[in-house]
Scaffold this active site. Structure first.
Site, PDB file in Angstrom:
ATOM      1  N   ASP A   1     -53.282  70.195  24.877  1.00  0.00           N
ATOM      2  CA  ASP A   1     -53.295  71.462  25.635  1.00  0.00           C
ATOM      3  C   ASP A   1     -52.682  72.870  25.204  1.00  0.00           C
ATOM      4  O   ASP A   1     -51.864  72.853  24.085  1.00  0.00           O
ATOM      5  CB  ASP A   1     -52.575  71.519  27.052  1.00  0.00           C
ATOM      6  CG  ASP A   1     -51.386  71.138  26.889  1.00  0.00           C
ATOM      7  OD1 ASP A   1     -50.841  70.171  26.141  1.00  0.00           O
ATOM      8  OD2 ASP A   1     -50.436  71.495  27.745  1.00  0.00           O
ATOM      9  N   GLU A   2     -53.069  74.096  25.495  1.00  0.00           N
ATOM     10  CA  GLU A   2     -52.409  75.275  25.230  1.00  0.00           C
ATOM     11  C   GLU A   2     -52.073  75.417  23.569  1.00  0.00           C
ATOM     12  O   GLU A   2     -51.068  75.731  23.320  1.00  0.00           O
ATOM     13  CB  GLU A   2     -50.846  75.399  25.773  1.00  0.00           C
ATOM     14  CG  GLU A   2     -51.205  75.438  27.440  1.00  0.00           C
ATOM     15  CD  GLU A   2     -49.776  75.602  28.188  1.00  0.00           C
ATOM     16  OE1 GLU A   2     -49.816  76.189  29.351  1.00  0.00           O
ATOM     17  OE2 GLU A   2     -48.870  74.673  27.820  1.00  0.00           O
ATOM     18  N   ALA A   3     -53.320  74.880  22.811  1.00  0.00           N
ATOM     19  CA  ALA A   3     -52.990  75.079  21.356  1.00  0.00           C
ATOM     20  C   ALA A   3     -53.511  76.490  20.700  1.00  0.00           C
ATOM     21  O   ALA A   3     -54.397  76.896  20.081  1.00  0.00           O
ATOM     22  CB  ALA A   3     -53.799  74.295  20.888  1.00  0.00           C
ATOM     23  N   HIS A   4     -52.722  77.433  21.229  1.00  0.00           N
ATOM     24  CA  HIS A   4     -53.209  78.875  21.158  1.00  0.00           C
ATOM     25  C   HIS A   4     -53.009  79.406  19.716  1.00  0.00           C
ATOM     26  O   HIS A   4     -53.410  80.244  19.265  1.00  0.00           O
ATOM     27  CB  HIS A   4     -52.440  79.811  22.212  1.00  0.00           C
ATOM     28  CG  HIS A   4     -52.501  79.365  23.671  1.00  0.00           C
ATOM     29  ND1 HIS A   4     -53.805  79.124  24.249  1.00  0.00           N
ATOM     30  CD2 HIS A   4     -51.752  79.448  24.851  1.00  0.00           C
ATOM     31  CE1 HIS A   4     -53.502  78.849  25.320  1.00  0.00           C
ATOM     32  NE2 HIS A   4     -52.225  79.127  25.617  1.00  0.00           N
TER      33      HIS A   4
ATOM     34  N   HIS B   1     -47.705  72.639  20.913  1.00  0.00           N
ATOM     35  CA  HIS B   1     -46.367  71.949  21.488  1.00  0.00           C
ATOM     36  C   HIS B   1     -45.717  71.203  20.506  1.00  0.00           C
ATOM     37  O   HIS B   1     -45.131  70.151  21.117  1.00  0.00           O
ATOM     38  CB  HIS B   1     -46.611  71.166  22.869  1.00  0.00           C
ATOM     39  CG  HIS B   1     -47.166  72.064  23.863  1.00  0.00           C
ATOM     40  ND1 HIS B   1     -46.399  72.562  24.815  1.00  0.00           N
ATOM     41  CD2 HIS B   1     -48.462  72.279  24.535  1.00  0.00           C
ATOM     42  CE1 HIS B   1     -46.950  73.131  25.744  1.00  0.00           C
ATOM     43  NE2 HIS B   1     -48.230  73.187  25.428  1.00  0.00           N
TER      44      HIS B   1
END
Length: 530
Positions: free
Chosen positions: A341-344, A278
């Protein structure tokens, strides 16, 4: 009928009422008589108190002679209360020293409220002789004032003088919170909200005993806080928002003013800088934060999971250190949120490497870590608070963190996310986590939702409001109300006192207050609004 004849008939009618011993003004104006009755009892308060004993014979009436009596420690809360009551009543309501006697009064007293109420609880007694509010701290007084506020007619929220009686519902209240952390999160990164808009939200959440405001200050679509050692974060990264909407950012002085304003409402601000994912706005602002040294283009869409700081470059940690150092210096609260979060786009090994380097930086500047529950897999220090945002009732990493001693902040997206639509026709919001009607948002318990996380493992509850689809304060209000008071009650009230059938009746009685306040709320068909 002529005006003269009308006045004659009215005069005869009033004379007849007086002759028979009836209160002429009440009977001649039924609306006035109705307004003189209490709209709510002490048992109608949201969040529900620990103990509430209504006594309709003990109503207290504010009058032009009423004073607000307090001690030195309660002076700020007394001034706040006077500021709430003066516009609609038109009364002076002077704040006087506690040792001065005489006349009807609202008395605010700090100390000697009992160990049971702790630092946030209070005792309230309303009788015909006056109102007495006791708490061990000024914070407890402030939270008790929010209860007192609900015992007055809804018209007390008006900003202009209302000609009517001001009845405070009689009875007693003993109250204190179930959980210490009762939060609301506002995403100012996807769409920017001005300091005035944030202050409005602070006032709205404060009246339901929320004590923490989590500000999501950075994301792919925008960076919202001035960092003086990295100025382009704000001047470049702060210029974008979802859908090409106008961006914006807070100067450090504006941010400090927001923090002070929140503190005046006994709310602690927790700032979030989301990383290592993000981060597109930061990587757009500074090319060196990218592994190839090339700045990425700005993003104004709502996709997630594609950005990552460059984990193996020294400049990344110089950047993180500077941001945390400057933000810590202007944040008096003990927590700083590092996202996670959401550190893909970050490999699992790199994620662990990043966490091990960043966690000590937070500690170096005297703060404790909060972050999305993804950080639980990095074995953070026991003082860290992972925030559970999943939609399932199992998460091995979070359960393991709880067993190691971490407190868990509960925000399951399918229950607590304020940006989820109420139903398929809701004009705002998203639905990836599900639809959340008022009952769905209320009818769950943070101590039993997640396997391996029990009452003693829970720090509290937070209701996040993401802003991909929200542009105005009306948008914020429509998604937050009427659900937000339910999350406040989940965090405050004893589990045994919470049932949907009772809550929906109390919630309905809140709506006239929201109308007076100009809150644009969703009129759910699950509630029989008053």
């Amino acid at each position: 009928m002529s005006k003269r004849l009308s006045r004659t008939v009215l005069g005869v009618a009033v004379l007849s009422l007086v002759t028979f011993g009836l209160p002429a003004t009440a009977s001649a104006d039924p609306a006035t008589a109705q307004r003189a009755k209490a709209e709510r009892t002490v048992a109608d308060v949201v969040p529900a108190p620990v103990e509430a004993k209504p006594d309709p014979r003990a109503d207290f009436r504010l009058s032009p002679a009423t004073v607000i009596r307090t001690d030195r420690d309660g002076k700020q809360v007394a001034d706040y209360l006077a500021g709430l009551l003066r516009p609609a009543t038109g009364y002076r309501l002077p704040v006087v020293s506690g040792h001065r006697g005489g006349g009807p009064a609202i008395s605010l007293e700090t100390g000697h409220a009992g160990d049971r109420v702790g630092t946030e609880g209070y005792q309230l007694k309303v009788s015909p002789a006056g109102v007495t509010l006791k708490a061990n701290t000024d914070k407890g007084l402030f939270l008790g004032v929010q209860t007192l506020r609900q015992l007055l007619p809804s018209a007390i929220e008006a900003k202009t003088v209302q000609k009517r009686s001001w009845v405070v519902s009689g009875g007693t209240v003993l109250d204190y919170p179930r959980f210490g952390y009762r939060g609301a999160m506002l995403d100012v990164a996807r769409h920017f909200f001005t300091p005035a808009q944030v202050k409005l939200y602070i006032d709205q959440i404060a009246q339901y005993k929320i004590n923490t405001l989590h500000l999501h200050l950075s994301d792919d679509q925008g960076w919202r806080i001035e960092i003086k050692s990295w100025p382009k974060l704000a001047t470049v990264g702060g210029q974008t928002a979802v859908g090409g909407a106008p961006g914006g950012y807070y100067t450090q002085e504006q941010y400090k003013d927001l923090v002070r304003y929140a503190a005046s409402r006994h709310i602690t601000v927790v700032p979030e800088i989301d990383m290592p994912g993000h981060t597109n706005a930061a990587q757009h602002s500074y090319a060196e934060l990218n592994c190839d040294g090339v700045a990425v283009p700005p993003r104004t869409d709502t996709e997630v999971g594609y950005s990552s700081l460059c984990i193996n470059k020294d400049i990344t940690y110089k950047f993180v250190d500077d941001v945390i150092r400057e933000l810590s210096a202007i944040t008096p609260g003990k927590y700083l949120n590092i996202g996670g979060d959401e550190a893909h786009a970050t490999t699992p090994a790199d994620y662990q490497t990043f966490a091990k380097k960043v966690q000590p930086i937070v500690a170096k500047y005297g703060k404790q870590i909060t972050g999305w529950h993804d950080i639980a897999k990095t074995n953070p220090p026991a003082s860290a608070i992972p925030q559970y945002w999943g939609t399932t009732d199992t998460d091995a990493n979070v359960a393991a963190a709880a067993q190691r001693g971490n407190k868990i902040l509960m925000s399951p997206a399918n229950k607590a996310y304020l940006d989820m639509k109420y139903n398929p026709q809701t004009r705002l919001g998203l639905d990836w986590a599900g639809l959340i009607e008022v009952k769905t948002g209320y009818d769950w318990d943070p101590a039993t939702y997640l396997k391996g996380v029990t009452e003693q493992n829970v720090a509290g509850v937070e209701a996040p409001l993401w802003s991909e689809t929200l542009v105005t304060s009306d948008d914020i209000e429509f998604m937050a109300f009427p659900r937000l008071p339910g999350y406040a009650e989940i965090g405050w009230s004893p589990k045994a006192s919470r049932t949907w059938d009772a809550y929906r009746l109390r919630l309905a009685k809140q709506s006239p207050r929201w109308v007076q306040q100009g809150i644009d709320f969703y009129r759910s068909t699950q509630v029989d609004w008053k």
